[in-house]
Design a protein around this motif. Structure first.
Motif, mmCIF file in Angstrom:
data_model
loop_
_atom_site.group_PDB
_atom_site.id
_atom_site.type_symbol
_atom_site.label_atom_id
_atom_site.label_comp_id
_atom_site.label_asym_id
_atom_site.label_seq_id
_atom_site.Cartn_x
_atom_site.Cartn_y
_atom_site.Cartn_z
ATOM 1 N N PHE A 40 -15.401 -47.858 -37.002
ATOM 2 C CA PHE A 40 -14.855 -46.719 -36.258
ATOM 3 C C PHE A 40 -15.433 -45.423 -36.793
ATOM 4 O O PHE A 40 -16.111 -45.413 -37.816
ATOM 5 C CB PHE A 40 -13.325 -46.719 -36.221
ATOM 6 N N ASP A 41 -15.178 -44.346 -36.052
ATOM 7 C CA ASP A 41 -15.786 -43.063 -36.409
ATOM 8 C C ASP A 41 -14.718 -41.985 -36.535
ATOM 9 O O ASP A 41 -13.550 -42.218 -36.215
ATOM 10 C CB ASP A 41 -16.838 -42.653 -35.366
ATOM 11 N N ARG A 42 -15.116 -40.839 -37.016
ATOM 12 C CA ARG A 42 -14.284 -39.647 -37.000
ATOM 13 C C ARG A 42 -15.160 -38.442 -36.710
ATOM 14 O O ARG A 42 -16.295 -38.368 -37.178
ATOM 15 C CB ARG A 42 -13.563 -39.452 -38.347
ATOM 16 N N ASN A 43 -14.602 -37.527 -35.927
ATOM 17 C CA ASN A 43 -15.222 -36.234 -35.661
ATOM 18 C C ASN A 43 -14.493 -35.177 -36.477
ATOM 19 O O ASN A 43 -13.267 -35.235 -36.644
ATOM 20 C CB ASN A 43 -15.100 -35.883 -34.175
ATOM 21 N N ILE A 44 -15.245 -34.228 -36.971
ATOM 22 C CA ILE A 44 -14.632 -33.139 -37.731
ATOM 23 C C ILE A 44 -15.426 -31.874 -37.413
ATOM 24 O O ILE A 44 -16.645 -31.922 -37.242
ATOM 25 C CB ILE A 44 -14.613 -33.488 -39.244
ATOM 26 N N SER A 45 -14.714 -30.768 -37.280
ATOM 27 C CA SER A 45 -15.375 -29.511 -36.922
ATOM 28 C C SER A 45 -15.532 -28.643 -38.170
ATOM 29 O O SER A 45 -14.594 -28.506 -38.960
ATOM 30 C CB SER A 45 -14.558 -28.780 -35.855
ATOM 31 N N LEU A 46 -16.714 -28.076 -38.315
ATOM 32 C CA LEU A 46 -16.975 -27.207 -39.465
ATOM 33 C C LEU A 46 -16.589 -25.786 -39.081
ATOM 34 O O LEU A 46 -17.375 -25.047 -38.501
ATOM 35 C CB LEU A 46 -18.449 -27.283 -39.851
ATOM 36 N N GLY A 47 -15.353 -25.427 -39.364
ATOM 37 C CA GLY A 47 -14.810 -24.175 -38.860
ATOM 38 C C GLY A 47 -14.304 -24.397 -37.452
ATOM 39 O O GLY A 47 -14.330 -25.533 -36.944
ATOM 40 N N PRO A 48 -13.838 -23.346 -36.805
ATOM 41 C CA PRO A 48 -13.251 -23.497 -35.459
ATOM 42 C C PRO A 48 -14.236 -24.151 -34.502
ATOM 43 O O PRO A 48 -15.406 -23.783 -34.459
ATOM 44 C CB PRO A 48 -12.954 -22.044 -35.046
ATOM 45 N N ALA A 49 -13.747 -25.147 -33.765
ATOM 46 C CA ALA A 49 -14.599 -25.870 -32.827
ATOM 47 C C ALA A 49 -14.777 -25.062 -31.559
ATOM 48 O O ALA A 49 -13.934 -24.224 -31.210
ATOM 49 C CB ALA A 49 -13.969 -27.215 -32.499
ATOM 50 N N SER A 50 -15.858 -25.324 -30.851
ATOM 51 C CA SER A 50 -16.030 -24.729 -29.532
ATOM 52 C C SER A 50 -14.945 -25.302 -28.617
ATOM 53 O O SER A 50 -14.502 -26.439 -28.817
ATOM 54 C CB SER A 50 -17.416 -25.044 -28.980
#
Lengths: 385, 385
Positions: free
Chosen positions: A256-266
C-alpha cells in the motif's frame, strides 16, 4: 525467522490435499512448479537465492501422495529442513544436463503414459527454466501431455489461511509504522533518492525482513506515474509525495501507499486525495463474499467521476500474498467471485491533468460479512508536513 | 537517480549495433526479450515494478534499425523517457489479449516469412510471459521460426563497458563501507534476524539503492549452507558469522561476502579462512585475458586441497552485473575464455566437517594484463570482534 515459521506442516499438507482434489477434477496426473511463490506455497522453502537466475528449481506434486523436490545440490540442506521428505538433487550448474534428466525421470515415474502434467500457464505466471531445457524435457517424455494447470495454483493461492493473513497483517503493521514516521524523512530540499533510501531504513527498523518493492513520485498536482525509481531531484514545498511499498515479513507482502504534502497542498491535490479515500471506502463497503472483483472496480469508479477510468494503471487493486501482486485484478473484466480469506489491495487512481495523477492504496481481507482493514486506513484529509 | 544515469544513449545504441552484428552471424531476423535485465541492457528501462508478475513486457530488436518496446500502458511514461522511440502499448491486464496481438503484429511487420526470432534460451535464462500466451503467439505466426538467440545476449552482456564497471565498482564500494561497520551490529546474543535487518540498514546508509540479496550463516566451525534466510537464533561467542550481499547501485549489483568471528575463532575456522583468501588470490593471479573460467576454478581448487571440490556450491564464482549472478561460472566444465571487461566473483568454499562449510567471495574485473579488485580484498587473517 525459520522458513515460513508461522505456517505449520499440517497446513502445507492440507494445501497439497486441496491441490490434489482440484487436480482430480481437472484430470491432471501431476503439477510441475518452477517459481519461488508456487514452490514456497506448498513447501515453505524460502531463500533470497532466487535472486540468482543460474539454477532452476522444481517441485512436482503427484495426483496422490507426497511432493517431490528436484533441486540443485546447493539447496539440498535448506529444502531438507522443510516438511518435504523426497528431495532429489543434481550438481548445478551442469553443462550437459542441468537437472532435466532427473526431472524427466521423476515425472516419468510419477505420471503414466498419456498422463497430463499441469503447469501454471495463465496471467501473471511464467515458467522459470531455460527454453532449451523445457524443449529437452518434452522430448524426453513424448507420451506425457504438458499443459496448463487449469488455474489450480491460482485458485488455491487466492484464498489465504489465517496463518497467511496474520503474516500479511504483520507486514501491513510494519509499513503502517514506517509511514507514520514519514515526517522524519520527507521535507522540501531532500532528493527523492534519499527519501527512498531512508524510507527503506524506516521499514527495516520497524521490522521488515526486506523491502522488496518501493516506488513513488512527487509533484505539485500529482506525479507522472507510479512505477518510477527515484530521481535525485530535490523535493519542493507544495508538492505531494507518494511512496508505495511492498515490504516482506515471513515471506508475505503488504502493498500500500501513502501520500503526504510538503506544506499546504494545492486544492486539486487535496480534493483528489479526498476522492481517492472515498473510493477506497466504497470499495471496502462492497467487498463481501459473493461480490465480484469487477463490482469492486465499479464501486470505486463511481466515486471518481467521469474522465477517469483507471485505463493508465489498468486496475483499481489486486490480490497479494507471497507475491506483491496476485490474482484477482479489480478490473471491469475480472469476474472472480470474492470469498472469505482473499486479501486484496484497493488502489484507485485519478488523473489531475496531462501527465499528472494520484493513487491511493489500502489492504483488506474478505471476511464473512464486512471486510477487515489490514492497513490502517488513511483519513480523507491529505496529511501535511 | 534517473534510469541508468551513468550509461548514455550512445552506449545503448552501440549495444544494439553489436547485438545486430551477432544476429547477422546467427541468421536471426529479430531478438525477442522479456526479462528485466535483458530489456534494461538495451534500453536503460529500470523500475522495481518487475516485482509484480501481473504484466509481461517485451522488447524487440530487428536485425537492422531501432528497437521496439511493446509494454503495458502503465509503463508508457517511463519507457518513453528512455532512448527508445518506438513504444507500443496495450491496456494491461487484458482478459482476452494481454499484449499477444500487438506483439504478434509487431513481429509480423519486423520479420519476413521464414525468418528466425531469437530468444535467450540457455542456462540462467527464462521466458517471462505466460505459457498460454507463448503458445498463442506462435500460433499467430506459424511461418516464423521461434528459437534460441544462439547466446547473443549472453555474449554481449558478459563483457562490461567502463560505464558498467563504474556502476559495479560503486556498488562494491558501498558494500565495502557497510562490511567495515559490521562490528556495530554483530555481537554474541544478537539474533541473526536482527543482524540481517541491521546490515541492510548499513548498506542503505552507505548508499545502496536497494539490498536485493542478503544471505548468511553462523556457527562455530562454519555454517550449514550459504543460501538460508536468517533464523532468530542468537549469535554465540566463538561463532563465525558470514554475510553475503548483492546490493544495487544504478541498476548494477555487487556480490561478495565477509566472515567475522565473534571473539577468538576456532583454529579450524581461522585456518579455513586463510586458505579461502589464498584461493581467491590464486584465482586473481590467474584471471587474465585468454585464461578460461575453468582454469580459474582449478587455480583456486589447487589451494584448497583434497576432499573439497566445490560440489555442494557447484562453482567457485561467476559473472555479475545487471543480475546478481551471470555467466560465466567458474566451474570445471565452463571453458569461457576471459576477456577484458568481464566482471567476476571469486567465491571458493571449503567443507570443515559434515554440514559445516565456509565461503569467501571477492569481485574483480578482467583487464589487459592483471585483473583489478572491485571489492577491497579481505586479509587472510579472520577478522574478530
Amino acid at each position: 525467522m525459520t522458513p515460513a515459521a508461522a505456517v505449520d506442516e499440517a497446513e502445507f499438507r492440507a494445501r497439497c490435499r486441496r491441490a490434489q482434489a482440484l487436480m482430480a477434477q481437472e484430470g491432471l496426473s501431476a503439477l510441475m512448479l518452477t517459481t519461488e511463490a508456487d514452490i514456497a506455497y506448498l513447501t515453505g522453502f524460502r531463500t533470497r537465492f532466487w535472486e540468482s537466475p543460474t539454477r532452476p528449481w522444481f517441485l512436482l506434486l503427484p495426483h496422490e501422495g507426497e511432493p517431490v523436490a528436484v533441486v540443485p545440490e546447493i539447496g539440498a540442506d535448506l529444502m531438507g529442513r522443510t516438511w518435504v521428505e523426497d528431495v532429489r538433487t543434481w550438481p548445478a550448474p551442469h553443462y550437459t544436463d542441468d537437472g532435466v534428466g532427473l526431472l524427466g525421470a521423476s515425472l516419468s515415474d510419477m505420471v503414466p503414459a498419456g498422463g497430463a502434467i499441469g503447469l501454471p500457464s495463465g496471467q501473471g505466471t511464467h515458467l522459470r527454466m531455460p527454453l532449451d531445457d523445457w524443449a529437452a524435457l518434452r522430448e524426453r517424455l513424448p507420451d506425457r501431455r504438458f499443459g496448463s494447470d487449469a488455474g489450480v495454483m491460482r485458485r488455491l493461492r487466492m484464498v489465504k489461511s489465517e496463518a497467511e493473513i496474520a503474516l500479511i497483517a504483520a507486514a501491513c503493521a510494519t509499513a503502517n509504522r514506517a509511514f507514520a514516521r514519514l515526517p522524519e524523512i520527507a521535507a522540501a530540499g531532500v532528493p527523492l533518492g534519499d527519501v527512498f533510501r531512508r524510507f527503506q531504513i524506516l521499514c527495516l527498523e520497524e521490522g521488515a525482513d526486506r523491502v522488496a518493492y518501493l516506488a513513488g513520485g512527487a509533484g505539485r498536482d500529482g506525479y507522472t506515474d507510479v512505477i518510477s525509481p527515484a530521481s535525485n531531484r530535490a523535493l519542493e514545498a507544495g508538492e505531494v509525495l507518494m511512496l508505495d511499498t511492498g515490504l516482506e515479513r515471513g515471506g508475505y507482502f503488504c502493498d500500500f501507499d501513502r501520500n503526504i504534502s510538503l506544506g499546504p497542498a494545492s486544492p486539486s491535490a487535496a480534493a483528489a486525495h479526498s476522492r481517492l479515500v472515498e473510493a477506497t471506502r466504497a470499495g471496502f463497503e462492497r467487498a463481501r463474499p459473493g461480490a465480484t472483483a469487477s463490482e469492486l472496480f465499479h464501486a470505486m469508479q463511481a466515486m471518481l467521476g467521469s474522465g477517469t477510468d483507471g485505463a493508465k494503471v489498468g486496475r483499481y487493486g489486486h490480490g497479494l500474498g507471497l507475491q506483491l501482486t496476485e490474482p484477482p485484478s479489480l478490473h471491469p473484466d475480472d469476474h472472480t467471485v470474492l470469498a472469505p480469506g482473499m486479501v486484496l489491495t484497493l488502489e484507485p487512481s485519478v488523473e489531475l491533468g496531462p501527465g499528472r495523477m494520484m493513487v491511493h492504496e489500502e489492504n483488506i481481507v474478505i471476511r464473512d460479512g464486512p471486510a477487515e482493514w489490514l492497513s490502517t486506513p488513511a483519513p480523507d484529509r491529505l496529511r501535511t508536513v
